[in-house]
Design a protein around this motif. Structure first.
Motif, PDB file in Angstrom:
ATOM      1  N   ILE A   1       0.858  -1.192   0.000  1.00  6.97           N
ATOM      2  CA  ILE A   1       0.000   0.000   0.000  1.00  6.97           C
ATOM      3  C   ILE A   1       0.890   1.237   0.000  1.00  6.97           C
ATOM      4  CG2 ILE A   1      -1.807   1.279   1.209  1.00  6.97           C
ATOM      5  CD1 ILE A   1      -2.650  -1.293   2.542  1.00  6.97           C
ATOM      6  N   TYR A   2       0.640   2.144  -0.955  1.00  8.68           N
ATOM      7  CA  TYR A   2       1.323   3.437  -1.010  1.00  8.68           C
ATOM      8  C   TYR A   2       0.287   4.534  -0.765  1.00  8.68           C
ATOM      9  CZ  TYR A   2       5.190   0.931  -3.209  1.00  8.68           C
ATOM     10  OH  TYR A   2       6.212   0.075  -3.477  1.00  8.68           O
ATOM     11  N   PRO A   3       0.465   5.336   0.285  1.00 13.86           N
ATOM     12  CA  PRO A   3      -0.519   6.406   0.545  1.00 13.86           C
ATOM     13  C   PRO A   3      -0.335   7.564  -0.418  1.00 13.86           C
ATOM     14  CG  PRO A   3       1.260   6.501   2.156  1.00 13.86           C
ATOM     15  CD  PRO A   3       1.504   5.271   1.325  1.00 13.86           C
ATOM     16  N   GLN A   4      -1.450   8.196  -0.784  1.00 13.77           N
ATOM     17  CA  GLN A   4      -1.443   9.362  -1.644  1.00 13.77           C
ATOM     18  C   GLN A   4      -1.732  10.655  -0.868  1.00 13.77           C
ATOM     19  OE1 GLN A   4      -0.719   8.831  -5.133  1.00 13.77           O
ATOM     20  NE2 GLN A   4      -0.204   6.878  -4.159  1.00 13.77           N
ATOM     21  N   ARG A   5      -2.240  10.509   0.358  1.00 12.02           N
ATOM     22  CA  ARG A   5      -2.524  11.667   1.200  1.00 12.02           C
ATOM     23  C   ARG A   5      -2.632  11.190   2.640  1.00 12.02           C
ATOM     24  NH1 ARG A   5      -7.962  11.412   2.494  1.00 12.02           N
ATOM     25  NH2 ARG A   5      -9.258  10.188   1.049  1.00 12.02           N
ATOM     26  N   THR A   6      -2.677  12.141   3.557  1.00 14.35           N
ATOM     27  CA  THR A   6      -2.817  11.799   4.969  1.00 14.35           C
ATOM     28  C   THR A   6      -4.291  11.552   5.299  1.00 14.35           C
ATOM     29  OG1 THR A   6      -2.998  14.136   5.542  1.00 14.35           O
ATOM     30  CG2 THR A   6      -0.803  13.164   5.601  1.00 14.35           C
ATOM     31  N   GLY A   7      -4.516  10.844   6.425  1.00 14.42           N
ATOM     32  CA  GLY A   7      -5.880  10.578   6.861  1.00 14.42           C
ATOM     33  C   GLY A   7      -6.026   9.159   7.387  1.00 14.42           C
ATOM     34  N   GLU A   8      -7.246   8.819   7.830  1.00 12.21           N
ATOM     35  CA  GLU A   8      -7.570   7.475   8.295  1.00 12.21           C
ATOM     36  C   GLU A   8      -8.390   6.771   7.217  1.00 12.21           C
ATOM     37  OE1 GLU A   8      -9.372   7.501  12.093  1.00 12.21           O
ATOM     38  OE2 GLU A   8      -7.719   8.551  13.086  1.00 12.21           O
ATOM     39  N   PHE A   9      -7.998   5.547   6.893  1.00 15.46           N
ATOM     40  CA  PHE A   9      -8.601   4.826   5.771  1.00 15.46           C
ATOM     41  C   PHE A   9      -9.127   3.476   6.259  1.00 15.46           C
ATOM     42  CE2 PHE A   9      -5.227   7.522   4.173  1.00 15.46           C
ATOM     43  CZ  PHE A   9      -5.850   8.218   3.150  1.00 15.46           C
ATOM     44  N   SER A  10     -10.266   3.090   5.703  1.00 14.88           N
ATOM     45  CA  SER A  10     -10.867   1.790   5.975  1.00 14.88           C
ATOM     46  C   SER A  10     -10.819   0.961   4.697  1.00 14.88           C
ATOM     47  CB  SER A  10     -12.313   1.960   6.453  1.00 14.88           C
ATOM     48  OG  SER A  10     -12.927   0.694   6.630  1.00 14.88           O
ATOM     49  N   ILE A  11     -10.194  -0.190   4.785  1.00 15.22           N
ATOM     50  CA  ILE A  11     -10.097  -1.111   3.636  1.00 15.22           C
ATOM     51  C   ILE A  11     -11.197  -2.143   3.821  1.00 15.22           C
ATOM     52  CG2 ILE A  11      -8.597  -2.674   2.373  1.00 15.22           C
ATOM     53  CD1 ILE A  11      -6.222  -1.233   3.681  1.00 15.22           C
ATOM     54  N   GLY A  12     -12.281  -1.965   3.128  1.00 15.91           N
ATOM     55  CA  GLY A  12     -13.432  -2.820   3.283  1.00 15.91           C
ATOM     56  C   GLY A  12     -14.548  -2.073   3.998  1.00 15.91           C
ATOM     57  N   PRO A  13     -15.551  -2.812   4.490  1.00 14.60           N
ATOM     58  CA  PRO A  13     -15.630  -4.273   4.432  1.00 14.60           C
ATOM     59  C   PRO A  13     -15.905  -4.804   3.024  1.00 14.60           C
ATOM     60  CG  PRO A  13     -17.640  -3.348   5.336  1.00 14.60           C
ATOM     61  CD  PRO A  13     -16.690  -2.207   5.171  1.00 14.60           C
ATOM     62  N   PHE A  14     -15.347  -5.995   2.751  1.00 16.11           N
ATOM     63  CA  PHE A  14     -15.587  -6.643   1.476  1.00 16.11           C
ATOM     64  C   PHE A  14     -15.717  -8.145   1.711  1.00 16.11           C
ATOM     65  CE2 PHE A  14     -11.054  -6.873   2.040  1.00 16.11           C
ATOM     66  CZ  PHE A  14     -10.661  -8.087   1.493  1.00 16.11           C
ATOM     67  N   ALA A  15     -16.377  -8.815   0.790  1.00 21.65           N
ATOM     68  CA  ALA A  15     -16.684 -10.238   0.934  1.00 21.65           C
ATOM     69  C   ALA A  15     -15.604 -11.084   0.265  1.00 21.65           C
ATOM     70  CB  ALA A  15     -18.053 -10.554   0.339  1.00 21.65           C
ATOM     71  N   TYR A  16     -15.213 -12.172   0.948  1.00 20.34           N
ATOM     72  CA  TYR A  16     -14.266 -13.142   0.383  1.00 20.34           C
ATOM     73  C   TYR A  16     -14.915 -14.511   0.465  1.00 20.34           C
ATOM     74  CZ  TYR A  16     -10.079 -15.876  -0.477  1.00 20.34           C
ATOM     75  OH  TYR A  16      -9.170 -16.761  -1.011  1.00 20.34           O
ATOM     76  N   THR A  17     -14.971 -15.232  -0.654  1.00 20.07           N
ATOM     77  CA  THR A  17     -15.726 -16.481  -0.758  1.00 20.07           C
ATOM     78  C   THR A  17     -14.813 -17.619  -1.177  1.00 20.07           C
ATOM     79  OG1 THR A  17     -17.718 -15.253  -1.371  1.00 20.07           O
ATOM     80  CG2 THR A  17     -17.686 -17.611  -1.853  1.00 20.07           C
ATOM     81  N   ILE A  18     -14.958 -18.750  -0.500  1.00 19.98           N
ATOM     82  CA  ILE A  18     -14.343 -20.016  -0.918  1.00 19.98           C
ATOM     83  C   ILE A  18     -15.446 -21.050  -0.934  1.00 19.98           C
ATOM     84  CG2 ILE A  18     -12.647 -21.797  -0.395  1.00 19.98           C
ATOM     85  CD1 ILE A  18     -10.952 -19.760   0.982  1.00 19.98           C
ATOM     86  N   GLY A  19     -15.710 -21.623  -2.113  1.00 24.05           N
ATOM     87  CA  GLY A  19     -16.808 -22.572  -2.234  1.00 24.05           C
ATOM     88  C   GLY A  19     -18.138 -21.893  -2.005  1.00 24.05           C
ATOM     89  N   LYS A  20     -18.880 -22.385  -1.012  1.00 25.63           N
ATOM     90  CA  LYS A  20     -20.175 -21.801  -0.706  1.00 25.63           C
ATOM     91  C   LYS A  20     -20.138 -20.932   0.558  1.00 25.63           C
ATOM     92  CE  LYS A  20     -22.821 -25.544  -2.858  1.00 25.63           C
ATOM     93  NZ  LYS A  20     -23.877 -26.557  -2.650  1.00 25.63           N
ATOM     94  N   GLU A  21     -18.952 -20.776   1.137  1.00 24.60           N
ATOM     95  CA  GLU A  21     -18.854 -19.998   2.369  1.00 24.60           C
ATOM     96  C   GLU A  21     -18.251 -18.634   2.071  1.00 24.60           C
ATOM     97  OE1 GLU A  21     -16.931 -20.214   6.884  1.00 24.60           O
ATOM     98  OE2 GLU A  21     -16.735 -21.892   5.489  1.00 24.60           O
ATOM     99  N   THR A  22     -18.796 -17.582   2.686  1.00 19.72           N
ATOM    100  CA  THR A  22     -18.349 -16.202   2.486  1.00 19.72           C
ATOM    101  C   THR A  22     -18.087 -15.567   3.841  1.00 19.72           C
ATOM    102  OG1 THR A  22     -19.643 -15.979   0.455  1.00 19.72           O
ATOM    103  CG2 THR A  22     -18.931 -13.951   1.524  1.00 19.72           C
ATOM    104  N   GLN A  23     -16.975 -14.832   3.923  1.00 23.22           N
ATOM    105  CA  GLN A  23     -16.646 -14.083   5.125  1.00 23.22           C
ATOM    106  C   GLN A  23     -16.451 -12.614   4.764  1.00 23.22           C
ATOM    107  OE1 GLN A  23     -13.632 -15.560   7.729  1.00 23.22           O
ATOM    108  NE2 GLN A  23     -14.296 -17.712   7.568  1.00 23.22           N
ATOM    109  N   THR A  24     -16.790 -11.731   5.687  1.00 24.93           N
ATOM    110  CA  THR A  24     -16.649 -10.291   5.496  1.00 24.93           C
ATOM    111  C   THR A  24     -15.390  -9.821   6.221  1.00 24.93           C
ATOM    112  OG1 THR A  24     -19.049 -10.034   5.354  1.00 24.93           O
ATOM    113  CG2 THR A  24     -17.750  -8.054   5.763  1.00 24.93           C
TER     114      THR A  24
END
Length: 571
Positions: free
Chosen positions: A90-113
């Protein structure tokens, strides 16, 4: 009995759930960095097989670069524990607080956030610890013309501004430029200056390139420029005291409206020259004898697309003989043609006017420039006089006594002489006439085809596609995934854009398949092509590199599909 069966079913369901369950953990290390540092985003997965690389979400103010994969296996208390980790920088482009996500990750039929956090801080406002890169490094893209004609050259200027104290690596990248419909871009460094902006002095480096469009329409240039900035390494590293980090800058949109060349008033000898030109013709030597070589020099200077300037045709006349084709000499602001000719007789007094036609972009009309007649002094040679004296000589036949020629012998002799005179023309004359007719119609067909833009682009389609496929093969060999998918897209765009005579902005999957519905292509060929369009579009923007087998299959499918398209007709 039914109760026992139900218990077994519940137990099997719980076991299956336990088998396919997995644990995922998303971390950022370190969680707090300054503007001139970088962090690592890691997704660790345990208890799962066949885990695929994640597609991390885009976060405004952060730049993700590359995704690496690592595996680990441990045996704890006799049990095997496997884990797979995916890491990106990760390379920052500006100052501040950043949240990466939430996003879904799936393997087979199971998904985690999943979700992670990063904080970017600045300690001062100097070049080593900036609060925002836009205050230290920025870029501009400018065009010399906002309105142009097809094949009319115009300049693009890329200006890189960096505040004093900020060191820039010269390996600058430019992405998201138009991929079809324009000439090849060859950027060259034009100048290096300093300019004050709001009381601050910036170093300015300018790069320029000349652009020509192949068709009409609205061309939008809204690229992303990646500028490598060299900064002191805040962490002690074996690799040195400095580190290079990329800074991405989205440039403002620059638009050029390109108009087609008018058909009204187009001269018959127009070869595609567009611009502002001057033309002159000279000859050397002016004094000669019949058969002596004379070099006619035709010069075109000014500004425009000199690669489309063809040698002006000399007037067709029996007074001159042409030796070969005109020799071309190209310069920075013009082109010169040299044609060797000779006079056929001493009656020649001048070289008739020579015409050069082009489309004048300033006057917005076609123009034909004609040179003045070039006077010549052709004198008879001494060899012609000697030939006159030789023709007066006579041949004395010896006397042949006792020879009497009958009427039959005289008739046979006359017919033999006539046959010997006529026989060479029985094949020479028809051959000459046939060859002349063939050359005449071939020339007419050639000039007619040059005016047919659709036909010319149809001929260009397979060659342009083969060039892009070669680039894809090279990119696959070098394991350069972005270049590989860009080359596959270029092959599709170049082939169907030229084959279907589409403008640059019209090339898309729906437009192509609408045209293919009326073609003779089979369903077995169309279905893989539709899937390939989606795969290429996804591969161009996916951070996950595909397998070698998948890229080889995609390259093979595209190559075979384009070969099938060459054998079919589009209505």
């Amino acid at each position: 009995m039914k109760t026992i069966h139900s218990n077994y079913l519940i137990l099997a369901t719980l076991l299956a759930t336990h088998v396919f369950a997995f644990d995922a953990k998303l971390t950022v290390n370190p969680p707090v960095i300054s503007m001139n540092e970088s962090a690592e985003l890691t997704l660790e997965i345990r208890g799962a097989k066949g885990a695929n690389a994640p597609r991390f979400p885009n976060v405004n103010g952060l730049q993700f670069a590359g995704t690496g994969k690592s595996s680990q296996m441990n045996i704890i208390n006799g049990k095997m524990d496997r884990s797979v980790s995916f890491t990106t920088t990760i390379y920052p482009q500006r100052t501040g607080e950043f949240s990466i996500g939430p996003f879904a990750y799936t393997i087979g039929k199971e998904t985690q956030t999943l979700q992670a956090h990063l904080k970017v801080v600045g300690t001062s406002d100097d070049a080593a610890n900036p609060q925002s890169w836009s205050d230290l490094v920025f870029a501009k893209l400018q065009t010399s013309k906002h309105e142009a004609y097809v094949q009319e050259p115009f300049e693009l200027t890329l200006s890189i501004y960096s505040r004093q104290g900020v060191q820039i690596d010269r390996n600058i990248g430019l992405q998201n430029m138009p991929e079809t419909g324009i000439s090849e871009l060859k950027w060259t460094q034009h100048s290096q200056t300093r300019e004050p902006i709001n009381g601050t002095v910036f170093d300015v480096t300018r790069y320029k390139t000349t652009v020509r469009t192949m068709g009409s329409g609205r061309f939008e240039f809204e690229p992303t420029v990646t500028i490598p900035v060299v900064l002191p390494n805040q962490r002690r590293s074996f690799f040195g005291q400095y580190q290079t980090r990329p800074v991405e800058i989205q440039l403002k949109k620059t638009t050029v409206s390109v108009q087609p060349l008018p058909t009204l008033g187009k001269p018959a000898d127009f070869s595609g020259a567009v611009g502002n030109f001057q033309f002159q013709a000279t000859a050397d030597p002016r004094k000669a004898q019949p058969g002596d070589p004379i070099t006619v020099t035709m010069t075109v200077i000014g500004s425009g697309n000199f690669d489309r300037v063809l040698p002006p045709e000399l007037p067709e006349t029996s007074a001159f003989r042409l030796f070969g084709d005109a020799v071309r000499h190209a310069g920075n602001n013009g082109v010169r043609f040299e044609q060797v000719i000779s006079a056929t007789s001493a009656s020649v007094s001048n070289i008739p006017p020579i015409a050069f036609s082009f489309f004048d972009t300033k006057r917005k009309t076609y123009r034909t420039l004609t040179s003045r007649p070039i006077p010549l002094e052709i004198t008879a040679s001494s060899a012609e006089t000697a030939q006159l004296f030789a023709s007066n000589e006579t041949v004395i036949q010896p006397d042949l006594p006792f020879v009497v020629e009958s009427d039959v012998q005289r008739a046979v002799g006359f017919m033999t002489l006539a046959w010997q005179s006529v026989r060479p023309w029985l094949w020479t004359l028809p051959t000459a006439v046939g060859l002349g007719l063939f050359l005449f119609f071939a020339k007419k067909l050639y000039h007619w085809r040059r005016k047919d833009t659709a036909w010319m682009r149809r001929q260009k389609a397979p060659k342009a596609a083969r060039k892009a496929l070669k680039q894809a093969t090279l990119a696959r060999k070098n394991e350069d995934t972005p270049a590989f998918y860009n080359a596959l897209w270029n092959a599709l765009a170049e082939y169907f854009g030229n084959r279907l005579n589409l403008a640059p902005g019209e090339i898309s999957a729906p437009v192509v398949f609408q045209a293919l519905e009326n073609s003779t292509l089979s369903v077995e060929t169309l279905e893989p092509l539709k899937a390939l369009f989606d795969q290429i579009d996804a591969g161009r923007y996916s951070p996950v590199p595909p397998s070698s087998e998948k890229t080889e299959q995609q390259l093979l499918i595209l190559t075979q599909t384009l070969k099938q398209c060459e054998k079919c007709k589009f209505q």
